[in-house]
Motif scaffolding. Structure first.
Motif, PDB file in Angstrom:
ATOM      1  N   ALA A  99      30.796  45.103  41.418  1.00 47.86           N
ATOM      2  CA  ALA A  99      31.432  45.963  40.412  1.00 47.86           C
ATOM      3  C   ALA A  99      32.859  46.333  40.812  1.00 47.86           C
ATOM      4  CB  ALA A  99      30.598  47.219  40.198  1.00 47.86           C
ATOM      5  N   ALA A 100      33.074  46.642  42.079  1.00 44.35           N
ATOM      6  CA  ALA A 100      34.411  47.024  42.544  1.00 44.35           C
ATOM      7  C   ALA A 100      35.398  45.868  42.390  1.00 44.35           C
ATOM      8  CB  ALA A 100      34.350  47.486  43.995  1.00 44.35           C
ATOM      9  N   GLU A 101      34.984  44.671  42.802  1.00 45.14           N
ATOM     10  CA  GLU A 101      35.866  43.509  42.659  1.00 45.14           C
ATOM     11  C   GLU A 101      36.107  43.165  41.196  1.00 45.14           C
ATOM     12  OE1 GLU A 101      35.854  39.997  45.154  1.00 45.14           O
ATOM     13  OE2 GLU A 101      34.307  40.969  46.386  1.00 45.14           O
ATOM     14  N   LEU A 102      35.073  43.261  40.412  1.00 46.10           N
ATOM     15  CA  LEU A 102      35.188  42.950  38.990  1.00 46.10           C
ATOM     16  C   LEU A 102      36.117  43.945  38.286  1.00 46.10           C
ATOM     17  CD1 LEU A 102      34.249  40.938  36.921  1.00 46.10           C
ATOM     18  CD2 LEU A 102      32.163  42.255  36.625  1.00 46.10           C
ATOM     19  N   LYS A 103      36.038  45.199  38.660  1.00 49.67           N
ATOM     20  CA  LYS A 103      36.936  46.217  38.096  1.00 49.67           C
ATOM     21  C   LYS A 103      38.393  45.835  38.380  1.00 49.67           C
ATOM     22  CE  LYS A 103      38.403  50.956  38.749  1.00 49.67           C
ATOM     23  NZ  LYS A 103      38.347  52.082  39.645  1.00 49.67           N
TER      24      LYS A 103
END
Length: 175
Positions: free
Chosen positions: A163-167
């Motif tokens: 989720a952090a990378e995708l954000k």
């Protein structure tokens, strides 16, 4: 919905997934399903028109549950994405057979629709600034990462890391 009806639908769905883990969707028959579930065919047809409606309804239910699970976090993209990835991980034993059967395209389409809806209704995106092309790119990126994570990475990366990378990737697209 009354309790007995919910219990019967759950039995049908659980039996369907048991069969889906053993054989491909095209090899499953309503007769096999009803025998294994120990219900008569008429009971099945009270709930579903055919196995295709069962497949489609089950996929829509999982996507709807995921949406409800993530609904209260529309304001923070990484929280919403983390919840979505957690939901997919928690329900992987049901989702995985869909990914390797006829349900893959249906699952992909429902997921794509859900992601598009999230983008359209979220306060995270200024819809006047984000072009249609960028919305499509964001939807495709999120969908592609979910598919990679489920099919190739086999849930090895943590939901919060994904989720952090995708954000970060999504906000690069928006700029």
């Amino acid at each position: 919905m009354e309790r007995r009806k919910r219990r019967t639908q759950k039995l049908i769905i659980d039996t369907f997934f048991k069969l889906l883990n053993e054989k491909s969707f095209d090899k499953i028959t309503v007769n096999q399903l009803t025998k294994l579930a120990d219900i008569n065919r008429g009971t099945f047809y009270l709930h579903y028109q055919d196995k295709y409606e069962l497949l489609e309804g089950t996929i829509k239910d999982y996507i709807n549950h995921m949406n409800q699970y993530c609904l209260h976090n529309k304001e923070e993209i990484s929280s919403a994405l983390t919840l979505a990835f957690n939901y997919l991980k928690d329900n992987y034993k049901f989702i995985e057979p869909l990914l390797r059967n006829e349900g893959y395209q249906l699952f992909q389409n429902e997921l794509k629709s859900s992601i598009s809806s999230f983008i359209e209704t979220s306060d995270l995106f200024d819809l006047h600034v984000v072009s249609i092309l960028k919305k499509k790119a964001i939807t495709s990126t999120i969908l592609g990462v979910i598919e990679w994570w489920l099919l190739e990475d086999e849930l090895n990366a943590s939901p919060s890391d994904i989720a952090a990378e995708l954000k970060d990737i999504v906000f690069l697209i928006i700029r």
